[in-house]
Enzyme design. Structure first.
Site, PDB file in Angstrom:
ATOM      1  N   SER A  95      -9.921   2.236   2.665  1.00  0.00           N
ATOM      2  CA  SER A  95      -8.947   2.914   1.843  1.00  0.00           C
ATOM      3  C   SER A  95      -7.967   1.976   1.133  1.00  0.00           C
ATOM      4  CB  SER A  95      -8.154   3.890   2.700  1.00  0.00           C
ATOM      5  OG  SER A  95      -7.342   3.192   3.631  1.00  0.00           O
ATOM      6  N   LYS A 132       0.850  -1.197   0.000  1.00  0.00           N
ATOM      7  CA  LYS A 132       0.000   0.000   0.000  1.00  0.00           C
ATOM      8  C   LYS A 132       0.887   1.248   0.000  1.00  0.00           C
ATOM      9  CE  LYS A 132      -3.964   1.974   2.536  1.00  0.00           C
ATOM     10  NZ  LYS A 132      -4.823   1.870   3.721  1.00  0.00           N
ATOM     11  N   SER A 178     -10.455   0.041   6.876  1.00  0.00           N
ATOM     12  CA  SER A 178      -9.776   0.162   5.579  1.00  0.00           C
ATOM     13  C   SER A 178      -9.110  -1.107   5.064  1.00  0.00           C
ATOM     14  CB  SER A 178      -8.735   1.280   5.643  1.00  0.00           C
ATOM     15  OG  SER A 178      -9.363   2.528   5.547  1.00  0.00           O
TER      16      SER A 178
END
Lengths: 95, 499
Positions: free
Chosen positions: B160, B80, B184
């Site tokens: 997210s 990420k 997330s």
């Protein structure tokens, strides 16, 4: 609690985020929507409840106050938008 | 093509050990799949050369260490964009970190590389992890590899960690890192039919992860099986002297705890999660999950978590408050973007222009909400009150666990994946409601896992969430395994993106 145009302007300045005059009304409306939502918290009886400081029951670790890292100004400055002679460069701050 | 990229971590581990395949071969297969998957927008940076070099090193290590090589050795993963990787562009999907190349490595990624994992690249996400649909990304949204039957509209992969979810579900990588502040990891995992684990707060070091809300943020694995989550968490977890909130607890052998035997475990079903307007198929999925755990020999117990309703409002005070403080560092001085200044502009104009141009709308909104609730006159009314409510939310869970509950079963999300552009346009709160089932877990610092458990009438994946006792990720994943075995979710999205 609803936020008016002047409060929105003040909050934006405190947060150091420039907001155009014509965008202030929309901003006030959006911030009011979020605050309206969190207003539900006022229903909760919190009498005698301690505010949470740490989610896990632990005391923060301490260590000796000594330098354990550093000594590479070039690496620190490598990502700066503007650097000169080993310093970050910003607009003039004092007259 | 794509066969090796489609392996689970545990399958790849076995085949690497037997010498049937090499890390270099899996890596090449993943890189080829990533190249074909541009329409998914999952990767924002591909580090192909680095991946090849790391794969060669992993192959050498597998040859010399054999069975003793760590489980993640030779496994290609995506990272990420919130994790700092030395020398690799790290932007948290924000313009304000444009071109930032960290001169240091996050603890989580350092540990993964030490275990021999291979870095494929950086994954898309909501800007600064603030969002539930990936639409706040400066790079544009990642897209869900799943589509509703007979409908080609692009769907959100959730957020997210949307790029991570999209990449793992589309078989572009074997696993990915995610972070979870209010859901997330778990919400995007549920939207894409994969497994996502948020560990106990303090289990995984936060050092080198771009901070959003420090008392809530926690990194975790996103994988295609519960076993893979256990393997990857093993490599990520552990105390770190660089993160004073990382816990000094020993990390158990998570995989060894996966027996699938949960006979006699007490599973709580919180009545407050039966929210108004819950779609019938979510209700049905939840009941199916209850039946599966019963079938596995668990005892089902109705429980009450009375303050559940106040979790989202408390979160939307606490998270923005912490964010407004954490994001104060983006000032255009030390790294990232600086706005062009007009003649006569001083330092305040530099800050205000830089932050106005560098942050997206949702980030600005949250920073300003945070600034407001921390400002003089409102601190007690909002921030302190929210922290008190947080104490009550944690106590709800503690009382359940004290009464003998081992884990709690809930839906992971209030719906299946929705279309990009569908939500939150007029009212930011509409988007926030996505995290209604996941946010309480962050506020209480507990471990939570999303397991793919079924599909809706349009064929889209749905997930169930299990919540565990603090530090008992192993037990939690064991219950998740029992659920996974019975749900038998083995569907994969049709690869339309290869067009």
């Amino acid at each position: 609690m609803s936020i008016d145009r002047e409060t929105a302007r003040k909050v934006a300045h405190l947060a150091r985020i420039g907001v155009a005059e014509e965008a202030l009304d929309d901003l006030a409306r959006e911030l009011s929507a979020v605050l309206g939502f969190v207003e539900q918290l006022m229903e909760v009886n919190v009498e005698g409840v301690e505010p949470m400081v740490s989610v896990t029951p632990m005391t923060l670790k301490k260590r000796r106050d000594e330098v354990t890292d550093g000594g590479y100004p070039d690496k620190i400055l490598a990502n700066a938008p503007l650097a000169r002679e080993g310093f970050f460069v910003v607009p003039k701050v004092v007259e | 093509m794509g066969e090796l990229a489609g392996l689970t971590v545990s399958e790849a581990r076995a085949r690497l050990r037997r010498g049937e395949i090499t890390a270099r071969e899996i890596t090449e297969d993943c890189l080829a799949e990533i190249e074909k998957a541009a329409p998914l927008g999952a990767f924002v940076e591909v580090t192909a050369e680095k991946a090849r070099a790391m794969a060669e090193a992993a192959d050498a290590r597998l040859a010399s260490e054999g069975e003793d090589a760590p489980s993640m050795c030779g496994i290609p993963v995506g990272i990420k964009d919130l994790f700092c990787v030395e020398g690799v562009r790290t932007q948290a999907a924000s313009k304000i970190l444009e071109g930032f190349r960290p001169p240091y490595e996050s603890t989580v990624t350092a540990k993964l590389w030490q275990a021999g994992a291979v870095m494929l690249g950086k994954l898309n996400m909501d800007e600064f992890a603030m969002g539930s649909s990936n639409e706040t990304s400066y790079f544009g949204p990642a897209v869900n590899p799943w589509r509703a039957e007979g409908d080609a509209r692009p769907l959100t992969p959730g957020g997210s960690s949307g790029g991570s979810a999209s990449a793992v579900a589309a078989r572009l990588c074997l696993a990915a890192t995610g972070t979870d502040t209010g859901g997330s990891i778990r919400q995007p995992a549920a939207f894409t039919g994969i497994v996502g684990l948020k560990p106990t707060y303090g289990r995984v070091s936060r050092w080198g992860i771009v901070a959003f809300a420090s008392s809530l943020d926690q990194a975790g694995p996103m994988t295609r099986s519960v076993r893979d989550a256990a393997i990857m968490l093993q490599a990520m977890a552990g105390e770190d002297p660089k993160d004073s909130t990382s816990a000094p607890h020993p990390v158990p052998d998570f995989e060894a705890m996966l027996t699938g035997d949960i006979r006699g475990r007490r599973i709580g079903i919180p009545r407050e999660y039966r929210v108004e307007g819950m779609p019938a198929e979510i209700e049905a999925l939840w009941q199916a999950g209850i039946d599966m755990l019963k079938d596995a020999g668990a005892e089902i117990v109705d429980i009450s978590l009375p303050h559940t309703k106040y979790a989202l409002p408390a979160y939307y005070v606490i998270a923005p408050a912490e964010a407004s403080s954490n994001l104060a560092r983006y000032d255009g001085v030390r790294y990232g973007y600086r706005a062009k200044l007009a003649p006569g502009d001083g330092i305040v104009e530099m800050y205000e222009k830089t932050r106005a141009e560098g942050f997206g709308d949702e980030v600005k909104r949250r920073v300003m909400i945070g600034t407001y609730v921390l400002s003089a006159g409102y601190y007690d009314a909002y921030y302190n009150r929210a922290r008190k409510v947080r104490t009550l939310i944690r106590q709800d869970f503690e009382q359940s666990f004290a009464s003998g509950i081992d884990a709690i079963l809930t839906p992971a999300t209030p719906s299946a994946a929705f279309a990009l552009g569908e939500k939150g346009k007029g009212d930011p709160v509409e988007m926030y409601l996505n995290d209604i089932f996941t946010v309480p877990v962050n506020l209480a610092g507990l471990p939570g896992i999303s397991v793919p458990a079924g599909r809706d009438e349009k064929g889209l994946p749905l997930g169930l969430q299990l919540i565990g006792r603090p530090w008992e990720e192993g037990e939690l994943m064991n219950v998740a395994l029992a659920l996974e075995e019975r749900a038998g979710f083995d569907a994969a999205p049709t690869p339309w993106w290869k067009g």
